[in-house]
Design a protein around this motif. Structure first.
Motif, short mmCIF file in Angstrom:
data_model
loop_
_atom_site.label_atom_id
_atom_site.label_comp_id
_atom_site.label_asym_id
_atom_site.label_seq_id
_atom_site.Cartn_x
_atom_site.Cartn_y
_atom_site.Cartn_z
N ASP A 107 -3.93 -7.13 8.33
CA ASP A 107 -4.40 -5.84 8.92
C ASP A 107 -3.78 -4.84 7.56
N LEU A 108 -4.56 -3.96 7.31
CA LEU A 108 -4.08 -3.27 5.90
C LEU A 108 -4.14 -1.78 6.13
N LEU A 109 -2.99 -1.17 5.78
CA LEU A 109 -2.84 0.26 6.01
C LEU A 109 -3.15 0.82 4.75
N THR A 110 -4.04 1.93 4.68
CA THR A 110 -4.29 2.62 3.59
C THR A 110 -4.19 3.97 3.65
N LEU A 111 -4.15 4.87 2.82
CA LEU A 111 -4.19 6.29 2.81
C LEU A 111 -5.66 6.70 3.36
N GLU A 112 -5.66 7.97 3.90
CA GLU A 112 -7.03 8.31 4.48
C GLU A 112 -8.04 8.29 3.85
N ASP A 113 -7.97 8.72 2.44
CA ASP A 113 -9.28 8.65 1.55
C ASP A 113 -9.59 7.38 0.82
#
Lengths: 518, 518
Positions: free
Chosen positions: A409-415
């Protein structure tokens, strides 16, 4: 609790006092309507002592949203809050603040994104994201956590028990050991996570399931005290329920009384053209007794009769029963797989209380505040690095490898959009040295996990049926690596940050430390 | 859950399916109106893994009775039950049975005797005794156990935590980790068993307590995200709550930021004539930090400021903190007792979920049935001798020795009066060889424990206030031997049978075994 009291105790005041004292401060500082974001997540899988979950099943969302839609600060609530005093005897809450609560506080003013119920979820990823006025989002904290923590805990336990029972029919029986009326939330979560049915009559009906159950020891005892026998009791039961006859055989002596009497009644039923359902074993060595019961039932010509097991079952007890049957059935001339396929598990206390790990440490943390038009990430510098949540507004993605298994599972910035990247760099949330790079060719699918639930004051999400949630659950579990599914000592699933999110988190920790000179 | 659904889920259908299928059988056998007696009791003290309770605090009765008085099978319930079908597609419940449920089933038709809430109780003694029509008493089982098991579990945990905190102020904080709305029952039980206050706003108001709480980390984070500092947040909070100022000091760095900033704000308050309340520590080594915080507060002239501790506290963690402070405070020039007397314990998760032992195995067993005018004792011959409950209609007495300490709980037949006996023979419930004889001179008091609550259709009992329950609790705990009160490895309190009851139990076990040829 009396009905009027219940409305108070389960309404807008179903919260912690500090939410109100803090929010009054925001109100008087003019911060209460500033837009804020809170993330709900848990930090660790449930730890049952000798064993630990490798994944969780998300649950609780629908009832949370129902609560948010139905609750307001009405005259009753305001009157109680007005009565609170300070140490100096003056009212704790100002009239201005209380009229804001009454007039402007609606939880539907919050935007809510969430992972659907039934999905596999992991630690340190936002399961629910709340955006909206700081004061309203703050007051929601306690109820949101109450509505989500416990169901996810129980759905997870249910999934584990189902795994260890190899998908055999599983019944939830735990109402008598639940936290009061919270047993209804527990039954629903169990039905989402792994139980097929519940004995709880009311909630089963409301959720569209047939409640399950037959009889208890007290029925046999009542017949005996009435001058009759176990056989009389079984026979009377079979007369009333000829096509639904499942008999509890351990009131007196399982092998010498219960099973022989049950078989006699089953034979009488068969003569009248009915098919008996089976027996239930509720004490003793359930593996040994299952084998003996199967032998006796087979010899009497009832090879299809179910054998329901109960008595403090959980995933480890069931695992041991299954293992023992696999090892020993053949010694008694039985086919182990055939026996295992007729077992039904009745699971009560240890499911509804999540035995061994009786709480999920889900938290709800402020991660960003809007100042002017811009989100300012909020961060808490804790003494424990892994407790520092990822700041700001984020997207959560699930990455599937070439086998179609979920690999991270990968968290990224919104953009950020992982689909547009040549390769994916997965950073460990707090260990600098740990990173992993995935080439495009190694990835079969990238999936966004959070869905809009409440947006601009309206519910924009249709809740799936529990049947659908189970399909979601089964599909998600099937896409886990077997090592993650293991009941004992599972592999650790990767939860990662994108390089940009990792850099932002580091930057923020350093800047907060500098500004506060720590 | 939606409001209409909630009424269904928490009303008469808040039970297990088998209560209804069994009762339908009693109905069709003409047994449903026979007078029966069920005893509710638990078999073992809560076992927390490494430690085990030596006594329990009874709780849950008042809400049970409210439920019994408010609940009926109305049209909604009957309609749902009518919809249940058998495997052959026909209705499961007959119209005759359903109209009996609707017309004749009122839980107020049951006589209820119980031990009051707040009292010390022990295993294998009836805590509640229900007499009345078999069918009605049977259907009550699940809800009765649900209403009594969990509160007794939590009241017991609260009493243990209070003991280990040596009676210092103790706050219940656990709503976010409770089983849904069951958190309200948990808060009430905590208030009965040992907590002084709760953070839960609604239930505190309903029970006549001020809810407690100040602020969370999110308040500091919100100020920082808003371009301000921890000091700004503390100062704003102190401005709004100058006489109620308790500050959480571990958001950034407890010793280098939180406490110094709190002290600065406390000094400003003092200049304006206000007395600060104290600080809260929510992470790190709480014993070490308490010592350091006390030193810093003392040096700044705030020796009376409270130090509230929180973060996964339970009786063992508090015991360790107390011990460490006793051992180390003097090294830092502090008086350990003075420091311990300013501590306040905020206890959440581990209280509301009874960490380590998350269920009380309370059961509700048929013990007698009236046949003609006579009670026929009912008994279940289990494989495990200690699981065989004492049969029939009994009295429960508490015997106090010459020190005024409780020395045994004694079960007798109804017509026995220990006050009239020359000496008391106390038989172990199932070990033949164990007995104890008390001479009259060794006994200071003999007390009946069960009180009438519902009799002949009317409530005949006035529920004590929670304040009163606490007095009852404190008096009972004070009359326990210190060995029974010990947190770890307590002495075993004696629960005994009179000689006549012992003989009756033996006789019955033998006669049931003979009649059933086992």
């Amino acid at each position: 609790m009396k009905e009027k009291d219940r409305r108070i105790a389960e309404g807008a005041l179903f919260t912690d006092q500090y939410q109100l004292t803090m929010t009054q401060l925001y109100f008087h500082m003019g911060m209460h309507e500033k837009e804020a974001q809170f993330d709900q997540f848990f930090r660790y899988y449930p730890d049952y002592g000798l064993h630990k979950a490798g994944f969780c099943i998300n649950a609780g969302l629908e009832w949370l949203v129902n609560w948010m839609e139905g609750v307001h600060f009405n005259d009753d609530e305001i009157a109680l809050l007005s009565s609170q005093t300070r140490r100096n005897g003056k009212p704790l809450f100002s009239d201005e603040f209380l009229s804001w609560l009454k007039k402007d506080l609606s939880f539907q003013r919050l935007n809510l994104r969430s992972i659907p119920e039934g999905r596999v979820v992991h630690p340190n990823t936002p399961l629910a994201v709340v955006q909206g006025p700081l004061g309203i989002a703050q007051i929601l904290e306690t109820s949101l956590l109450n509505h989500l923590n416990y169901p996810t805990l129980v759905a997870t336990k249910a999934a584990r028990i189902r795994e260890s029972g190899r998908g055999q029919l599983m019944l939830e029986f735990g109402l008598r050991r639940a936290h009061g009326v919270g047993g209804n939330a527990g039954a629903r979560a169990a039905l989402i996570g792994g139980a097929d049915f519940s004995s709880n009559v009311g909630i089963s009906h409301l959720l569209g399931f047939s409640p399950k159950g037959t009889h208890a020891h007290s029925m046999i005892q009542a017949f005996i005290a009435n001058g009759q026998s176990e056989l009389d009791a079984f026979r009377a039961y079979a007369d009333l329920y000829p096509d639904d006859c499942l008999l509890l055989v351990d009131t007196l002596d399982t092998l010498n009384s219960g099973i022989p009497n049950a078989i006699q009644v089953f034979e009488e039923l068969r003569k009248k053209g009915h098919k008996p359902v089976g027996i239930r074993l509720d004490s003793g060595d359930l593996a040994y007794l299952s084998i003996q019961a199967a032998k006796m039932l087979n010899q009497a010509g009832f090879p299809e009769a179910s054998i329901v097991l109960s008595n403090n079952l959980d995933e480890l007890v069931i695992w041991q029963i299954v293992t023992q049957i696999q090892q020993e059935a053949s010694r008694y001339g039985l086919d182990a797989e055939q026996l295992l396929s007729r077992l039904v598990y009745g699971v009560g206390t240890r499911l509804i209380t999540s035995h061994g790990g009786s709480s999920l440490g889900g938290v709800y943390k402020l991660v960003a505040l809007k100042d002017g038009g811009d989100w300012q990430p909020a961060i808490k510098i804790s003494e424990v690095p892994e407790k520092t949540p990822s700041p700001g507004y984020k997207q959560l993605w699930r990455i599937y490898d070439q086998r179609g298994k979920a690999t991270a599972d990968l968290l990224t910035l919104e953009d950020e959009d992982p689909d547009q990247m040549d390769k994916l760099v997965l950073r460990h949330p707090n260990e600098r040295a740990k990173r992993r790079t995935l080439a495009k060719a190694e990835i079969s699918e990238i999936e966004l996990l959070l869905e809009d639930v409440i947006k601009d004051g309206r519910r924009v999400y249709e809740f799936p049926s529990i049947e659908n949630m189970r399909n979601i659950r089964d599909a998600d579990i099937a896409r886990l690596d077997p090592g993650i599914r293991r009941i004992m000592n599972p592999h650790i699933y990767h939860v990662s940050l994108s390089q940009r999110l990792f850099d932002l988190k580091e930057e923020l920790i350093n800047s907060v430390k500098n500004e506060n000179r720590i």
